[in-house]
Write a protein that holds these residues in place. Structure first.
Motif, PDB file in Angstrom:
ATOM      1  N   ALA A 161      -1.790  -6.360   3.564  1.00  0.00           N
ATOM      2  CA  ALA A 161      -0.997  -5.311   2.917  1.00  0.00           C
ATOM      3  C   ALA A 161       0.043  -4.734   3.874  1.00  0.00           C
ATOM      4  O   ALA A 161      -0.188  -4.632   5.073  1.00  0.00           O
ATOM      5  CB  ALA A 161      -1.913  -4.194   2.424  1.00  0.00           C
ATOM      6  N   LYS A 162       1.175  -4.371   3.293  1.00  0.00           N
ATOM      7  CA  LYS A 162       2.217  -3.676   4.043  1.00  0.00           C
ATOM      8  C   LYS A 162       2.321  -2.275   3.468  1.00  0.00           C
ATOM      9  O   LYS A 162       2.278  -2.084   2.263  1.00  0.00           O
ATOM     10  CB  LYS A 162       3.555  -4.398   3.899  1.00  0.00           C
ATOM     11  N   ARG A 163       2.432  -1.296   4.347  1.00  0.00           N
ATOM     12  CA  ARG A 163       2.536   0.084   3.886  1.00  0.00           C
ATOM     13  C   ARG A 163       3.984   0.423   3.567  1.00  0.00           C
ATOM     14  O   ARG A 163       4.891   0.186   4.357  1.00  0.00           O
ATOM     15  CB  ARG A 163       2.012   1.049   4.940  1.00  0.00           C
ATOM     16  N   LEU A 164       4.194   0.940   2.369  1.00  0.00           N
ATOM     17  CA  LEU A 164       5.510   1.397   1.948  1.00  0.00           C
ATOM     18  C   LEU A 164       5.373   2.785   1.353  1.00  0.00           C
ATOM     19  O   LEU A 164       4.386   3.085   0.690  1.00  0.00           O
ATOM     20  CB  LEU A 164       6.106   0.459   0.890  1.00  0.00           C
ATOM     21  N   SER A 165       6.361   3.598   1.591  1.00  0.00           N
ATOM     22  CA  SER A 165       6.374   4.930   0.995  1.00  0.00           C
ATOM     23  C   SER A 165       6.778   4.807  -0.471  1.00  0.00           C
ATOM     24  O   SER A 165       7.743   4.114  -0.796  1.00  0.00           O
ATOM     25  CB  SER A 165       7.380   5.815   1.746  1.00  0.00           C
ATOM     26  N   SER A 166       6.057   5.478  -1.342  1.00  0.00           N
ATOM     27  CA  SER A 166       6.405   5.396  -2.765  1.00  0.00           C
ATOM     28  C   SER A 166       7.763   6.030  -3.036  1.00  0.00           C
ATOM     29  O   SER A 166       8.465   5.632  -3.962  1.00  0.00           O
ATOM     30  CB  SER A 166       5.326   6.031  -3.635  1.00  0.00           C
ATOM     31  N   ALA A 167       8.174   6.996  -2.196  1.00  0.00           N
ATOM     32  CA  ALA A 167       9.473   7.634  -2.363  1.00  0.00           C
ATOM     33  C   ALA A 167      10.621   6.670  -2.048  1.00  0.00           C
ATOM     34  O   ALA A 167      11.681   6.735  -2.663  1.00  0.00           O
ATOM     35  CB  ALA A 167       9.567   8.867  -1.472  1.00  0.00           C
ATOM     36  N   ASP A 168      10.418   5.762  -1.092  1.00  0.00           N
ATOM     37  CA  ASP A 168      11.452   4.812  -0.679  1.00  0.00           C
ATOM     38  C   ASP A 168      11.125   3.381  -1.103  1.00  0.00           C
ATOM     39  O   ASP A 168      11.614   2.429  -0.508  1.00  0.00           O
ATOM     40  CB  ASP A 168      11.608   4.846   0.851  1.00  0.00           C
ATOM     41  N   LEU A 169      10.302   3.228  -2.104  1.00  0.00           N
ATOM     42  CA  LEU A 169       9.800   1.909  -2.480  1.00  0.00           C
ATOM     43  C   LEU A 169      10.920   0.922  -2.800  1.00  0.00           C
ATOM     44  O   LEU A 169      10.975  -0.165  -2.232  1.00  0.00           O
ATOM     45  CB  LEU A 169       8.846   2.035  -3.674  1.00  0.00           C
ATOM     46  N   PRO A 212      -0.471   7.359   2.209  1.00  0.00           N
ATOM     47  CA  PRO A 212       0.084   7.897   3.459  1.00  0.00           C
ATOM     48  C   PRO A 212      -0.334   7.050   4.663  1.00  0.00           C
ATOM     49  O   PRO A 212      -1.367   6.363   4.628  1.00  0.00           O
ATOM     50  CB  PRO A 212      -0.524   9.306   3.553  1.00  0.00           C
ATOM     51  N   GLU A 213       0.453   7.104   5.720  1.00  0.00           N
ATOM     52  CA  GLU A 213       0.204   6.270   6.892  1.00  0.00           C
ATOM     53  C   GLU A 213      -1.171   6.496   7.494  1.00  0.00           C
ATOM     54  O   GLU A 213      -1.819   5.549   7.942  1.00  0.00           O
ATOM     55  CB  GLU A 213       1.286   6.528   7.956  1.00  0.00           C
ATOM     56  N   GLU A 214      -1.656   7.733   7.507  1.00  0.00           N
ATOM     57  CA  GLU A 214      -2.975   8.028   8.075  1.00  0.00           C
ATOM     58  C   GLU A 214      -4.068   7.273   7.319  1.00  0.00           C
ATOM     59  O   GLU A 214      -4.975   6.693   7.917  1.00  0.00           O
ATOM     60  CB  GLU A 214      -3.275   9.538   8.034  1.00  0.00           C
ATOM     61  N   ALA A 215      -3.995   7.302   5.994  1.00  0.00           N
ATOM     62  CA  ALA A 215      -4.986   6.597   5.167  1.00  0.00           C
ATOM     63  C   ALA A 215      -4.875   5.088   5.374  1.00  0.00           C
ATOM     64  O   ALA A 215      -5.884   4.386   5.439  1.00  0.00           O
ATOM     65  CB  ALA A 215      -4.795   6.948   3.695  1.00  0.00           C
ATOM     66  N   PHE A 216      -3.651   4.588   5.495  1.00  0.00           N
ATOM     67  CA  PHE A 216      -3.423   3.159   5.718  1.00  0.00           C
ATOM     68  C   PHE A 216      -4.064   2.710   7.028  1.00  0.00           C
ATOM     69  O   PHE A 216      -4.704   1.667   7.090  1.00  0.00           O
ATOM     70  CB  PHE A 216      -1.912   2.876   5.732  1.00  0.00           C
ATOM     71  N   ASP A 275       0.853  -1.181   0.000  1.00  0.00           N
ATOM     72  CA  ASP A 275       0.000   0.000   0.000  1.00  0.00           C
ATOM     73  C   ASP A 275       0.890   1.233   0.000  1.00  0.00           C
ATOM     74  O   ASP A 275       1.706   1.419   0.899  1.00  0.00           O
ATOM     75  CB  ASP A 275      -0.890  -0.028   1.248  1.00  0.00           C
ATOM     76  N   LEU A 276       0.742   2.075  -0.997  1.00  0.00           N
ATOM     77  CA  LEU A 276       1.594   3.255  -1.162  1.00  0.00           C
ATOM     78  C   LEU A 276       0.957   4.536  -0.633  1.00  0.00           C
ATOM     79  O   LEU A 276       1.507   5.614  -0.811  1.00  0.00           O
ATOM     80  CB  LEU A 276       1.943   3.426  -2.652  1.00  0.00           C
ATOM     81  N   LEU A 286       0.294  -3.603  -6.208  1.00  0.00           N
ATOM     82  CA  LEU A 286       0.515  -2.278  -5.641  1.00  0.00           C
ATOM     83  C   LEU A 286      -0.830  -1.579  -5.493  1.00  0.00           C
ATOM     84  O   LEU A 286      -1.677  -1.647  -6.383  1.00  0.00           O
ATOM     85  CB  LEU A 286       1.432  -1.454  -6.547  1.00  0.00           C
ATOM     86  N   VAL A 287      -0.988  -0.892  -4.355  1.00  0.00           N
ATOM     87  CA  VAL A 287      -2.273  -0.261  -4.040  1.00  0.00           C
ATOM     88  C   VAL A 287      -2.055   1.188  -3.647  1.00  0.00           C
ATOM     89  O   VAL A 287      -1.117   1.508  -2.914  1.00  0.00           O
ATOM     90  CB  VAL A 287      -2.954  -1.012  -2.863  1.00  0.00           C
ATOM     91  N   CYS A 288      -2.921   2.054  -4.132  1.00  0.00           N
ATOM     92  CA  CYS A 288      -2.981   3.445  -3.667  1.00  0.00           C
ATOM     93  C   CYS A 288      -4.466   3.809  -3.571  1.00  0.00           C
ATOM     94  O   CYS A 288      -5.324   2.933  -3.632  1.00  0.00           O
ATOM     95  CB  CYS A 288      -2.202   4.371  -4.596  1.00  0.00           C
ATOM     96  N   GLU A 289      -4.773   5.070  -3.445  1.00  0.00           N
ATOM     97  CA  GLU A 289      -6.182   5.466  -3.266  1.00  0.00           C
ATOM     98  C   GLU A 289      -7.007   5.246  -4.530  1.00  0.00           C
ATOM     99  O   GLU A 289      -8.112   4.739  -4.475  1.00  0.00           O
ATOM    100  CB  GLU A 289      -6.269   6.919  -2.804  1.00  0.00           C
ATOM    101  N   THR A 290      -6.464   5.634  -5.700  1.00  0.00           N
ATOM    102  CA  THR A 290      -7.238   5.553  -6.940  1.00  0.00           C
ATOM    103  C   THR A 290      -6.605   4.686  -8.020  1.00  0.00           C
ATOM    104  O   THR A 290      -7.211   4.471  -9.060  1.00  0.00           O
ATOM    105  CB  THR A 290      -7.441   6.963  -7.535  1.00  0.00           C
ATOM    106  N   GLY A 291      -5.392   4.225  -7.810  1.00  0.00           N
ATOM    107  CA  GLY A 291      -4.701   3.401  -8.798  1.00  0.00           C
ATOM    108  C   GLY A 291      -3.680   4.140  -9.621  1.00  0.00           C
ATOM    109  O   GLY A 291      -2.848   3.524 -10.280  1.00  0.00           O
ATOM    110  N   SER A 292      -3.687   5.469  -9.603  1.00  0.00           N
ATOM    111  CA  SER A 292      -2.770   6.231 -10.457  1.00  0.00           C
ATOM    112  C   SER A 292      -1.340   6.256  -9.904  1.00  0.00           C
ATOM    113  O   SER A 292      -0.380   6.108 -10.657  1.00  0.00           O
ATOM    114  CB  SER A 292      -3.285   7.651 -10.665  1.00  0.00           C
TER     115      SER A 292
END
Length: 137
Positions: free
Chosen positions: A70-78, A58-62, A55-56, A95-101
């Protein structure tokens, strides 16, 4: 008559080949281009194929809710985060985010690390919620 029968057979074989390619093309394009999986397809990858889910968001959304396992990872440090994890490169990755983009943009990074099957959840967590699938808090 023999010649016409051969033409009919060739036409049927060509139709069969074209139909088979048309049925396989969506799956092939997902694997090659890394386009999104539907929530149902993602569930199959997760449950049957033991896909890793990252899950890419932010931690709050996760924390508000994420896909099971799912494991949360920062897209910047992926890339660095995945290298540290020393995962089996033969397992598929979702890979998962809020909308897929955002996750669509990260596919290349994950592939460069040696994961051959990488896909995104098409529509992201929003699509997962719309499909009334469970989120873990």
């Amino acid at each position: 008559m023999n010649f016409l029968t051969q033409i009919d057979n060739l036409a049927l074989i060509a139709l069969l080949v074209v139909s088979g390619i048309a049925l396989f093309l969506p799956t092939l394009s997902t694997l090659i281009s890394g386009k999104g999986l539907s929530p149902t397809e993602a569930t199959i990858w997760i449950n049957r194929r033991k896909a890793y889910v990252f899950d890419l968001r932010p931690e709050e959304a996760f924390k508000l809710g994420h896909l099971p396992g799912a494991k949360r990872l920062s897209s910047a440090d992926l890339a660095a985060s995945l290298e540290k994890m020393k995962l089996n490169r033969k397992h598929p990755v979702v890979l998962v985010c809020e909308t897929g983009s955002e996750s669509l943009k990260a596919i290349g990074q994950v592939r460069q690390l040696g994961f051959s099957e990488v896909a995104t959840l098409q529509g992201g967590v929003a699509a997962w919620k719309a499909a009334i699938l469970p989120l873990v808090k």
